[in-house]
Design a protein around this motif. Structure first.
Motif, PDB file in Angstrom:
ATOM      1  N   TYR A  10       0.810  -1.208   0.000  1.00 44.72           N
ATOM      2  CA  TYR A  10       0.000   0.000   0.000  1.00 44.72           C
ATOM      3  C   TYR A  10       0.849   1.267   0.000  1.00 44.72           C
ATOM      4  O   TYR A  10       0.314   2.371   0.131  1.00 44.72           O
ATOM      5  CB  TYR A  10      -0.939   0.007   1.209  1.00 44.72           C
ATOM      6  CG  TYR A  10      -1.974  -1.094   1.171  1.00 44.72           C
ATOM      7  CD1 TYR A  10      -2.955  -1.111   0.182  1.00 44.72           C
ATOM      8  CD2 TYR A  10      -1.969  -2.120   2.110  1.00 44.72           C
ATOM      9  CE1 TYR A  10      -3.909  -2.113   0.133  1.00 44.72           C
ATOM     10  CE2 TYR A  10      -2.924  -3.125   2.072  1.00 44.72           C
ATOM     11  CZ  TYR A  10      -3.887  -3.123   1.082  1.00 44.72           C
ATOM     12  OH  TYR A  10      -4.832  -4.125   1.036  1.00 44.72           O
ATOM     13  N   ARG A  11       2.145   1.104  -0.120  1.00 47.99           N
ATOM     14  CA  ARG A  11       3.032   2.264  -0.235  1.00 47.99           C
ATOM     15  C   ARG A  11       3.409   2.549  -1.681  1.00 47.99           C
ATOM     16  O   ARG A  11       3.911   3.624  -1.989  1.00 47.99           O
ATOM     17  CB  ARG A  11       4.304   2.039   0.586  1.00 47.99           C
ATOM     18  CG  ARG A  11       4.109   2.031   2.091  1.00 47.99           C
ATOM     19  CD  ARG A  11       5.444   2.064   2.835  1.00 47.99           C
ATOM     20  NE  ARG A  11       5.267   2.097   4.274  1.00 47.99           N
ATOM     21  CZ  ARG A  11       5.424   1.060   5.081  1.00 47.99           C
ATOM     22  NH1 ARG A  11       5.774  -0.122   4.581  1.00 47.99           N
ATOM     23  NH2 ARG A  11       5.228   1.174   6.381  1.00 47.99           N
ATOM     24  N   ARG A 111       0.863   7.813  -0.447  1.00 43.67           N
ATOM     25  CA  ARG A 111       1.842   6.793  -0.831  1.00 43.67           C
ATOM     26  C   ARG A 111       3.158   7.441  -1.264  1.00 43.67           C
ATOM     27  O   ARG A 111       4.231   6.963  -0.905  1.00 43.67           O
ATOM     28  CB  ARG A 111       1.265   5.924  -1.954  1.00 43.67           C
ATOM     29  CG  ARG A 111       0.149   5.008  -1.508  1.00 43.67           C
ATOM     30  CD  ARG A 111      -0.494   4.252  -2.665  1.00 43.67           C
ATOM     31  NE  ARG A 111      -1.555   3.388  -2.170  1.00 43.67           N
ATOM     32  CZ  ARG A 111      -2.317   2.621  -2.935  1.00 43.67           C
ATOM     33  NH1 ARG A 111      -2.130   2.621  -4.253  1.00 43.67           N
ATOM     34  NH2 ARG A 111      -3.257   1.863  -2.408  1.00 43.67           N
ATOM     35  N   ALA A 116       1.735   3.941   4.083  1.00 47.61           N
ATOM     36  CA  ALA A 116       0.846   2.917   3.553  1.00 47.61           C
ATOM     37  C   ALA A 116      -0.554   3.524   3.541  1.00 47.61           C
ATOM     38  O   ALA A 116      -1.048   3.982   4.574  1.00 47.61           O
ATOM     39  CB  ALA A 116       0.880   1.667   4.429  1.00 47.61           C
ATOM     40  N   ARG A 118      -4.622   3.525   1.422  1.00 46.73           N
ATOM     41  CA  ARG A 118      -5.537   2.835   0.518  1.00 46.73           C
ATOM     42  C   ARG A 118      -6.887   3.534   0.539  1.00 46.73           C
ATOM     43  O   ARG A 118      -7.116   4.444   1.334  1.00 46.73           O
ATOM     44  CB  ARG A 118      -5.667   1.359   0.909  1.00 46.73           C
ATOM     45  CG  ARG A 118      -6.118   1.123   2.344  1.00 46.73           C
ATOM     46  CD  ARG A 118      -5.850  -0.317   2.781  1.00 46.73           C
ATOM     47  NE  ARG A 118      -6.457  -0.611   4.085  1.00 46.73           N
ATOM     48  CZ  ARG A 118      -6.331  -1.760   4.727  1.00 46.73           C
ATOM     49  NH1 ARG A 118      -5.600  -2.743   4.198  1.00 46.73           N
ATOM     50  NH2 ARG A 118      -6.920  -1.964   5.893  1.00 46.73           N
ATOM     51  N   TYR A 140      -5.017   5.461   6.053  1.00 44.84           N
ATOM     52  CA  TYR A 140      -3.558   5.322   6.094  1.00 44.84           C
ATOM     53  C   TYR A 140      -3.130   4.683   7.405  1.00 44.84           C
ATOM     54  O   TYR A 140      -3.839   4.759   8.417  1.00 44.84           O
ATOM     55  CB  TYR A 140      -2.869   6.675   5.894  1.00 44.84           C
ATOM     56  CG  TYR A 140      -2.899   7.584   7.106  1.00 44.84           C
ATOM     57  CD1 TYR A 140      -1.790   7.681   7.959  1.00 44.84           C
ATOM     58  CD2 TYR A 140      -4.021   8.352   7.412  1.00 44.84           C
ATOM     59  CE1 TYR A 140      -1.815   8.508   9.068  1.00 44.84           C
ATOM     60  CE2 TYR A 140      -4.048   9.172   8.512  1.00 44.84           C
ATOM     61  CZ  TYR A 140      -2.947   9.249   9.337  1.00 44.84           C
ATOM     62  OH  TYR A 140      -2.978  10.063  10.455  1.00 44.84           O
ATOM     63  N   ASN A 220      -5.886  -2.451  -4.487  1.00 45.46           N
ATOM     64  CA  ASN A 220      -5.305  -1.304  -5.189  1.00 45.46           C
ATOM     65  C   ASN A 220      -5.904  -1.107  -6.571  1.00 45.46           C
ATOM     66  O   ASN A 220      -5.235  -0.626  -7.495  1.00 45.46           O
ATOM     67  CB  ASN A 220      -3.778  -1.426  -5.277  1.00 45.46           C
ATOM     68  CG  ASN A 220      -3.113  -1.289  -3.923  1.00 45.46           C
ATOM     69  OD1 ASN A 220      -3.664  -0.666  -3.023  1.00 45.46           O
ATOM     70  ND2 ASN A 220      -1.939  -1.871  -3.766  1.00 45.46           N
TER      71      ASN A 220
END
Length: 287
Positions: A10-11, A111, A116, A118, A140, A220
């Motif tokens: 998620y980064r 990001r 991290a 989403r 986050y 994602n």
């Protein structure tokens, strides 16, 4: 326990959260959640709230809400006004979107800042008493927990909706991710209190669809709110209660173990998979 390898997923940019040629300019923003949310406020305007900002959209402007990728949003922002992308635009020069666009842009910039982050799809109960509006927010990892952020809500909207909550840390009982909303309905909440503001689209089917949208975002893949796919397009799928309950539980937990469980389900049942061919085609068209 949350492992770095899980958070690393998620980064890094997903198919719709790359920043294109704007990375250097975005790097100039402070690596702070409030600054990122303010940037999002200054670039986007919600299609349904233009009047609150004194804006009347010119013909064709509403089509901007069909943009998927953050780079495409940023490019449109430059077409509307060629000042540096990080400068706040006047409302009439902001890119038209819906809540999903605010959440996606927020996640993309977070990001880039090393967090991290989403996107989550579900229902907000803070815009109108007794109603759960279909809504998207960002999320986050702050080092200890996932924090919900409504990057659509600025000072004007806080006054407009008489909000007292902190949009940079939305309580979990004020925004229900798709899985939480499904479980709430299964436990006695009125399904007709869940739906899309300004439409007749209310009821359990809307909750059902949001589970799939939320699961795609957790992979994602931030689809447009009307981009339902697979089993979500078949209302009869709601009768598969054991399966939907399991998907809802994955959406609610959204941790490393839940995502591993989702991967197993996706491998076994193509009806649950996001439309990757369509996503790839859209990404190419917007590049």
């Amino acid at each position: 326990m949350t492992h770095n390898s899980f958070l690393d997923g998620y980064r890094t940019p997903g198919v719709f959260t790359g920043l294109g040629d704007f990375e250097a300019e975005i790097d100039g923003l402070p690596a702070e959640v409030g600054a990122v949310a303010a940037f999002v406020h200054g670039l986007l305007i919600h299609e349904g709230l233009t009047g609150a900002y004194g804006v009347t959209l010119a013909p064709g402007r509403a089509d901007e809400k069909q943009l998927h990728g953050t780079a495409a949003m940023l490019r449109q922002g430059m077409r509307l006004h060629d000042r540096p992308i990080t400068e706040v635009r006047a409302p009439e020069h902001r890119v038209v979107g819906v809540c999903r666009h605010f959440a996606t842009l927020f996640a993309a910039v977070m990001r880039r800042k090393g967090f991290a982050a989403r996107v989550r799809c579900g229902f907000a109960n803070y815009f109108e008493p007794g109603k759960h509006f279909d809504h998207w927010v960002g999320e986050y990892w702050d080092g200890a927990r996932w924090v919900l952020v409504d990057s659509q809500v600025d000072d004007l909207q806080r006054k407009l909706f008489n909000l007292t909550l902190d949009p940079l840390d939305v309580p979990r009982d004020r925004f229900l991710v798709g899985g939480d909303a499904w479980r709430a309905c299964r436990q006695g909440a009125d399904p007709m209190s869940f739906g899309v503001s300004g439409t007749e689209m209310w009821g359990l089917v809307e909750v059902y669809g949001d589970i799939f949208q939320d699961l795609a975002a957790l992979q994602n893949i931030e689809l447009l709110p009307w981009g339902w796919y697979g089993l979500a397009t078949d209302e009869a799928g709601m009768a598969e209660t054991a399966l939907i309950d399991r998907l809802a539980d994955i959406s609610s937990r959204a941790d490393e173990a839940a995502m591993a469980e989702l991967a197993e389900l996706l491998a076994a049942d193509e009806r649950l998979r996001p439309p990757l061919d369509r996503v790839a085609e859209t990404a190419r068209a917007e590049a």
